[in-house]
Design an enzyme around this catalytic site. Structure first.
Site, PDB file in Angstrom:
ATOM      1  N   GLY A  13      -4.690   0.011   4.745  1.00 29.53           N
ATOM      2  CA  GLY A  13      -3.645  -0.287   5.727  1.00 29.53           C
ATOM      3  C   GLY A  13      -4.143  -1.169   6.848  1.00 29.53           C
ATOM      4  O   GLY A  13      -3.473  -2.106   7.276  1.00 29.53           O
ATOM      5  N   GLY A  22      -5.094   3.264  -1.704  1.00 34.32           N
ATOM      6  CA  GLY A  22      -6.181   3.589  -0.789  1.00 34.32           C
ATOM      7  C   GLY A  22      -5.686   4.244   0.473  1.00 34.32           C
ATOM      8  O   GLY A  22      -4.490   4.518   0.627  1.00 34.32           O
ATOM      9  N   GLY A  29      -5.106   4.708   4.672  1.00 31.61           N
ATOM     10  CA  GLY A  29      -4.588   3.840   5.720  1.00 31.61           C
ATOM     11  C   GLY A  29      -5.657   3.180   6.559  1.00 31.61           C
ATOM     12  O   GLY A  29      -5.536   2.011   6.931  1.00 31.61           O
ATOM     13  N   LYS A  87       0.858  -1.183   0.000  1.00 35.25           N
ATOM     14  CA  LYS A  87       0.000   0.000   0.000  1.00 35.25           C
ATOM     15  C   LYS A  87       0.893   1.232   0.000  1.00 35.25           C
ATOM     16  O   LYS A  87       1.484   1.586   1.016  1.00 35.25           O
ATOM     17  CB  LYS A  87      -0.918   0.070   1.221  1.00 35.25           C
ATOM     18  CG  LYS A  87      -1.972   1.199   1.085  1.00 35.25           C
ATOM     19  CD  LYS A  87      -2.530   1.655   2.416  1.00 35.25           C
ATOM     20  CE  LYS A  87      -1.742   2.782   3.025  1.00 35.25           C
ATOM     21  NZ  LYS A  87      -1.792   4.069   2.268  1.00 35.25           N
ATOM     22  N   GLU A 105       9.141  15.370  16.820  1.00 36.06           N
ATOM     23  CA  GLU A 105       9.489  15.310  15.406  1.00 36.06           C
ATOM     24  C   GLU A 105       8.606  16.287  14.636  1.00 36.06           C
ATOM     25  O   GLU A 105       7.385  16.139  14.594  1.00 36.06           O
ATOM     26  CB  GLU A 105       9.309  13.896  14.858  1.00 36.06           C
ATOM     27  CG  GLU A 105       9.775  13.768  13.412  1.00 36.06           C
ATOM     28  CD  GLU A 105       9.631  12.354  12.870  1.00 36.06           C
ATOM     29  OE1 GLU A 105      10.549  11.912  12.169  1.00 36.06           O
ATOM     30  OE2 GLU A 105       8.607  11.711  13.162  1.00 36.06           O
TER      31      GLU A 105
END
Length: 475
Positions: free
Chosen positions: A211, A205, A207, A174, A383
């Site tokens: 996913g 697609g 997630g 994916k 982050e």
């Protein structure tokens, strides 16, 4: 800005060696001006079922081929990708806004180098080993589900599928929903390289649908994910229901320690190069610069002077170094952190929040430097995934190591100084890879992180072994 006419729509998923249509579509939006550059399929759990069935059907034949034969396919794949370099580069620039020169050199070039590096390992891995009265055999894990991010669209895919293929596994991939445009080029290249149908399957697609279906599918034996630490944690929990193996390459907050005996000019130049390439959208970006307290102001002045060359511009301009962030959502995130740094009273010495004049319609952000940063501040701990650098003064070498290791992450680090001195400090750092004096990246070395930067390793021999099972046959 330059207008580009690119035919990038994706007709369908790639399953069993053929394009499979059906279902709805979703748009790929340019971060340059918000226009739609392509439409791609919006996959469903049923599409994942179809892809898993194809992967399982292809597994017996592919896993029984020799490592040498699989390596030969990868060598050919590298050549096919090289032949598509310009198309790949233009697709990446269209979907994430990477400067076209960077797209050619890194986004299109590095996947070729990694594929070649993995292919070269076919006869350098102990596929079988005798230990006492046991024959220890490395065998494929089975069907691997790969879920990849948007920041290096093809590179992150190749980092997973090249070692997966060499190990004899089949794949359900994916790609990132916002950056899927190189995936059909990969499928075409793989078919041209002689990869049998069903060995590589691609389902497009979101997630939360595709996913999730990959992560929980009982027909998938392992999931390899690259992305944020928060999402990685959710994948690990979801995958535990079927006790499948999970490899996670997650976030980072790389610290670069400048030692008193460092070449400061070199350290400054490399800090911005490693920190701001791809608009700072890299898990290993150098986002914290740790400097001797007595030289803080001198080094900050050099940084500001060096940063002036990092002008923001049209990514289709051959001379642009900083393009837009990959999406408006990413702009909101990064700008929010810059605003937080200002609100927290950090010393803003370069850049700042807000839209870039002349580029208001896109996701363009000012590269930003904060000086005199408290290592406990939000900007120094979390982050950001954008071109934001925190300069942090330290008093002693022990304090520098403590600050460098003082986040939840442990993906990367860097040290500048006299070689032996820098190497000694590098050995003390809790990070999966440490760069000494700006040494180049090595695709044959393992890549991965300590702490909440993930589990497992990619790249090199360790990256191939990650996708194998060990069987002991007692003789």
């Amino acid at each position: 800005m330059t207008t580009q006419n690119l035919a990038l729509d994706i007709a369908g998923h790639w399953i069993g060696g053929a394009v499979t249509t059906g279902g709805g579509t979703m748009d790929v939006v340019s971060p340059v001006d918000g226009t739609v550059v392509a439409t791609v399929p919006r996959g469903t759990a049923a599409d994942v079922d179809h892809a898993v069935a194809a992967a399982r059907a292809a597994l017996p034949h592919w896993s029984s081929t020799s490592p040498a034969d699989r390596g030969a396919v990868l060598h050919r794949l590298a050549g096919e990708l090289a032949a598509r370099r310009e198309s790949i580069a233009r697709a990446v620039t269209a979907e994430i806004g990477a400067p076209i020169a960077l797209s050619r050199a890194a986004h299109a070039g590095f996947p070729v180098a990694v594929t070649e590096a993995v292919a070269s390992l076919a006869d350098r891995i102990n596929w079988t080993e005798e230990i006492g009265n046991s024959l220890v055999v490395r065998e494929p894990v089975g069907v691997v589900g790969a879920i990849t991010p948007w920041n290096f669209p093809l590179q992150q895919v190749i980092t997973k599928i090249a070692p997966t293929l060499l190990a004899g596994n089949t794949i359900v991939l994916k790609p990132a929903e916002t950056a899927p445009l190189t995936a059909p080029m990969l499928a075409e290249a793989a078919a041209a390289a002689g990869l049998p149908g069903g060995v590589l399957n691609i389902v497009y697609g979101v997630g939360g649908v595709v996913g999730e279906a990959i992560t929980t599918h009982p027909g998938i034996d392992m999931v390899s994910f690259t992305g944020s630490t928060a999402v990685g944690k959710r994948i690990a929990v979801a995958a535990s229901a079927t006790v499948k193996r999970v490899a996670l390459e997650l976030g980072g907050k790389t610290a670069n320690i400048v030692l008193p005996d460092a070449d400061v000019d070199h350290a400054v130049a490399e800090t911005l190069r490693y920190g701001w390439t791809n608009s700072g959208q890299a898990c290993g970006a150098w986002t914290r610069l740790l400097v001797p307290a007595g030289r803080h102001d001198e080094i900050v002045a050099k940084l500001v002077a060096e940063a002036a060359a990092y002008t923001v511009g049209d990514p289709w301009d051959e001379g642009t170094r900083i393009g837009p962030l990959a999406s408006q959502a990413q702009w909101e995130r990064v700008n929010g952190y810059i605003e937080r740094g200002v609100a927290d009273g950090l010393d803003l010495v370069f850049g700042g929040p807000g839209r870039v004049p002349g580029f208001e319609s896109g996701a363009f952000i000012r590269p930003t430097i904060f000086a005199g940063v408290d290592p406990r501040s939000v900007v120094a701990q979390e982050e950001i995934f954008g071109p934001v650098l925190s300069v942090i003064p330290y008093g002693s070498e022990n304090e520098a190591v403590e600050i460098a290791d003082g986040t939840i992450y442990g993906l990367g680090a860097a040290v500048f100084g006299e070689r032996d001195h820098a190497l000694a400090v590098a050995r003390r750092l809790a990070a999966g890879q440490v760069y000494v004096n700006g040494a180049p990246f090595n695709p044959l070395a393992p890549f991965g992180g300590y702490k909440q930067s993930g589990t497992g390793r990619e790249m090199g021999r360790a990256g191939v072994e990650e996708f194998t099972e060990l069987k002991a046959i007692q003789l």
